[in-house]
Design an enzyme around this catalytic site. Structure first.
Site, PDB file in Angstrom:
ATOM      1  N   GLY A 120       0.846  -1.201   0.000  1.00 31.97           N
ATOM      2  CA  GLY A 120       0.000   0.000   0.000  1.00 31.97           C
ATOM      3  C   GLY A 120       0.873   1.240   0.000  1.00 31.97           C
ATOM      4  O   GLY A 120       2.083   1.172   0.263  1.00 31.97           O
ATOM      5  N   HIS A 165      -2.704   7.409   7.150  1.00 30.64           N
ATOM      6  CA  HIS A 165      -1.653   8.290   6.597  1.00 30.64           C
ATOM      7  C   HIS A 165      -2.268   9.604   6.092  1.00 30.64           C
ATOM      8  O   HIS A 165      -1.686  10.670   6.242  1.00 30.64           O
ATOM      9  CB  HIS A 165      -0.934   7.624   5.424  1.00 30.64           C
ATOM     10  CG  HIS A 165       0.195   6.716   5.820  1.00 30.64           C
ATOM     11  ND1 HIS A 165       1.278   7.140   6.555  1.00 30.64           N
ATOM     12  CD2 HIS A 165       0.425   5.400   5.553  1.00 30.64           C
ATOM     13  CE1 HIS A 165       2.119   6.133   6.734  1.00 30.64           C
ATOM     14  NE2 HIS A 165       1.626   5.049   6.140  1.00 30.64           N
ATOM     15  N   HIS A 181      -4.771   1.424   7.399  1.00 33.34           N
ATOM     16  CA  HIS A 181      -3.415   1.962   7.578  1.00 33.34           C
ATOM     17  C   HIS A 181      -3.178   3.136   6.619  1.00 33.34           C
ATOM     18  O   HIS A 181      -2.659   4.174   7.007  1.00 33.34           O
ATOM     19  CB  HIS A 181      -2.419   0.818   7.328  1.00 33.34           C
ATOM     20  CG  HIS A 181      -0.975   1.177   7.372  1.00 33.34           C
ATOM     21  ND1 HIS A 181      -0.091   0.654   8.295  1.00 33.34           N
ATOM     22  CD2 HIS A 181      -0.215   1.989   6.585  1.00 33.34           C
ATOM     23  CE1 HIS A 181       1.118   1.145   8.088  1.00 33.34           C
ATOM     24  NE2 HIS A 181       1.080   1.946   7.034  1.00 33.34           N
ATOM     25  N   GLU A 182      -3.610   2.969   5.359  1.00 32.55           N
ATOM     26  CA  GLU A 182      -3.369   4.031   4.356  1.00 32.55           C
ATOM     27  C   GLU A 182      -4.245   5.255   4.624  1.00 32.55           C
ATOM     28  O   GLU A 182      -3.790   6.399   4.464  1.00 32.55           O
ATOM     29  CB  GLU A 182      -3.624   3.498   2.936  1.00 32.55           C
ATOM     30  CG  GLU A 182      -2.779   2.298   2.524  1.00 32.55           C
ATOM     31  CD  GLU A 182      -1.305   2.454   2.809  1.00 32.55           C
ATOM     32  OE1 GLU A 182      -0.797   3.585   2.799  1.00 32.55           O
ATOM     33  OE2 GLU A 182      -0.645   1.433   3.082  1.00 32.55           O
ATOM     34  N   CYS A 202       5.576  -0.381   7.620  1.00 39.90           N
ATOM     35  CA  CYS A 202       5.280   0.890   6.951  1.00 39.90           C
ATOM     36  C   CYS A 202       6.520   1.329   6.170  1.00 39.90           C
ATOM     37  O   CYS A 202       7.632   1.306   6.717  1.00 39.90           O
ATOM     38  CB  CYS A 202       4.914   1.949   7.996  1.00 39.90           C
ATOM     39  SG  CYS A 202       4.510   3.546   7.276  1.00 39.90           S
ATOM     40  N   LEU A 203       6.311   1.716   4.929  1.00 41.78           N
ATOM     41  CA  LEU A 203       7.448   2.148   4.105  1.00 41.78           C
ATOM     42  C   LEU A 203       8.062   3.431   4.658  1.00 41.78           C
ATOM     43  O   LEU A 203       9.207   3.746   4.341  1.00 41.78           O
ATOM     44  CB  LEU A 203       6.987   2.346   2.654  1.00 41.78           C
ATOM     45  CG  LEU A 203       6.448   1.068   1.981  1.00 41.78           C
ATOM     46  CD1 LEU A 203       5.903   1.392   0.605  1.00 41.78           C
ATOM     47  CD2 LEU A 203       7.532  -0.002   1.896  1.00 41.78           C
ATOM     48  N   GLN A 233       2.741  10.025   1.976  1.00 38.26           N
ATOM     49  CA  GLN A 233       4.080   9.427   2.105  1.00 38.26           C
ATOM     50  C   GLN A 233       5.034   9.875   0.998  1.00 38.26           C
ATOM     51  O   GLN A 233       6.247   9.746   1.136  1.00 38.26           O
ATOM     52  CB  GLN A 233       3.977   7.898   2.086  1.00 38.26           C
ATOM     53  CG  GLN A 233       3.293   7.312   3.307  1.00 38.26           C
ATOM     54  CD  GLN A 233       3.152   5.815   3.200  1.00 38.26           C
ATOM     55  OE1 GLN A 233       2.229   5.304   2.563  1.00 38.26           O
ATOM     56  NE2 GLN A 233       4.095   5.083   3.789  1.00 38.26           N
TER      57      GLN A 233
HETATM   58  O1  K1U Z   1       1.664   2.394   3.944  1.00 38.27           O
HETATM   59  C1  K1U Z   1       2.733   1.793   3.861  1.00 38.27           C
HETATM   60  O2  K1U Z   1       3.718   2.276   4.379  1.00 38.27           O
HETATM   61  C2  K1U Z   1       2.824   0.486   3.152  1.00 38.27           C
HETATM   62  C3  K1U Z   1       2.767  -0.715   4.089  1.00 38.27           C
HETATM   63  C4  K1U Z   1       1.319  -1.178   4.161  1.00 38.27           C
HETATM   64  C5  K1U Z   1       0.942  -2.149   5.230  1.00 38.27           C
HETATM   65  C6  K1U Z   1       1.671  -3.290   5.495  1.00 38.27           C
HETATM   66  C7  K1U Z   1       1.258  -4.189   6.468  1.00 38.27           C
HETATM   67  C8  K1U Z   1       0.099  -3.956   7.157  1.00 38.27           C
HETATM   68  C9  K1U Z   1      -0.617  -2.817   6.910  1.00 38.27           C
HETATM   69  C10 K1U Z   1      -0.210  -1.917   5.928  1.00 38.27           C
HETATM   70  C11 K1U Z   1       3.673  -1.789   3.525  1.00 38.27           C
HETATM   71  O3  K1U Z   1       3.480  -2.242   2.454  1.00 38.27           O
HETATM   72  S1  K1U Z   1       5.014  -2.304   4.490  1.00 38.27           S
HETATM   73  C12 K1U Z   1       5.750  -3.585   3.492  1.00 38.27           C
HETATM   74  C13 K1U Z   1       4.995  -4.864   3.515  1.00 38.27           C
HETATM   75  O4  K1U Z   1       4.187  -5.096   4.390  1.00 38.27           O
HETATM   76  C14 K1U Z   1       5.203  -5.863   2.443  1.00 38.27           C
HETATM   77  C15 K1U Z   1       6.107  -5.687   1.434  1.00 38.27           C
HETATM   78  C16 K1U Z   1       6.265  -6.628   0.439  1.00 38.27           C
HETATM   79  C17 K1U Z   1       5.520  -7.774   0.443  1.00 38.27           C
HETATM   80  C18 K1U Z   1       4.617  -7.993   1.452  1.00 38.27           C
HETATM   81  C19 K1U Z   1       4.444  -7.043   2.442  1.00 38.27           C
HETATM   82 ZN    ZN Z   2       2.532   3.236   6.192  1.00 31.86          ZN
END
Ligand code: K1U
Ligand code: ZN
Length: 174
Positions: free
Chosen positions: A46, A137, A133-134, A91-92, A51
């Site tokens: 996401g 943000h 979560h998004e 979270c990225l 972000q």
């Molecule tokens: O919003 C963001 O920072 C993105 C975040 C979203 C998220 C992840 C987990 C639970 C709720 C919301 C991410 O994508 S973190 C990276 C991640 O979870 C992932 C990356 C690659 C493959 C699978 C998962």
């Molecule tokens: Zn996030």
């Protein structure tokens, strides 16, 4: 298309609230395309416009393993929250940190899609968690806000340490 820079905690811009999008035009569609490219490159499941330093209510999500189910939502609004689920979140904007957060496990939401068409949808499990979560943000909220102050302090220190070592590694490369 372009890969955009992702803001990292504790950048104060992550605390700004995004504004409602008046109309889905080519500028918003370009933003959506760039956000997908940035999310897939990261990689993540996401990404919210805040972000990438854009303060408009746009999110993109793709929780599929083969990355074939892109979902772009403009002005998303949750109209139903049901149940509770505790899931590990990342979270990225808070790289390398994964913590358990409790959220609703089933939601209904309304939004506009990439064509500016109003849609309503149900989501559950990881998709519901990721959308919540998004949307957080877009309201300047991070998943670590649900944790204790002690845990947040540890995360702040860990990220600061990581930033110092990344900066010194990049100086060595030069
Ligand atoms: O919003 C963001 O920072 C993105 C975040 C979203 C998220 C992840 C987990 C639970 C709720 C919301 C991410 O994508 S973190 C990276 C991640 O979870 C992932 C990356 C690659 C493959 C699978 C998962
Ligand atoms: Zn996030």
């Amino acid at each position: 298309m372009a890969i955009l820079d992702i803001l990292h905690f504790p950048d104060e811009r992550l605390r700004r609230k995004a504004k409602t999008v008046a109309q889905v035009d080519d500028r918003i569609r370009q933003l959506i395309d760039d956000m997908f490219e940035t999310m897939y490159d990261a990689p993540g499941i996401g990404l919210a416009a805040v972000q990438v330093n854009v303060f408009e209510r746009v999110i993109v999500v793709d929780i599929s393993e083969d990355r074939t189910q892109p979902l772009a939502l403009v002005n998303p609004e949750i109209t139903r929250l049901d149940g509770v689920e505790e899931m590990d979140e990342g979270c990225l904007s808070v790289p390398g940190i994964f913590e358990k957060v409790k959220r609703a496990d089933a939601i209904t939401l309304k939004a506009m899609n990439r064509d500016g068409v109003q849609i309503e949808m149900d989501a559950d499990g990881l998709l519901a968690v990721c959308i919540q979560h998004e949307i957080d943000h877009l309201d300047g909220k991070l998943f670590i806000d649900y944790l204790s102050e002690l845990k947040r302090q540890r995360i702040r220190k860990k990220l600061a340490k990581h930033q110092v070592s990344a900066a010194s590694a990049s100086r060595k490369v030069i």
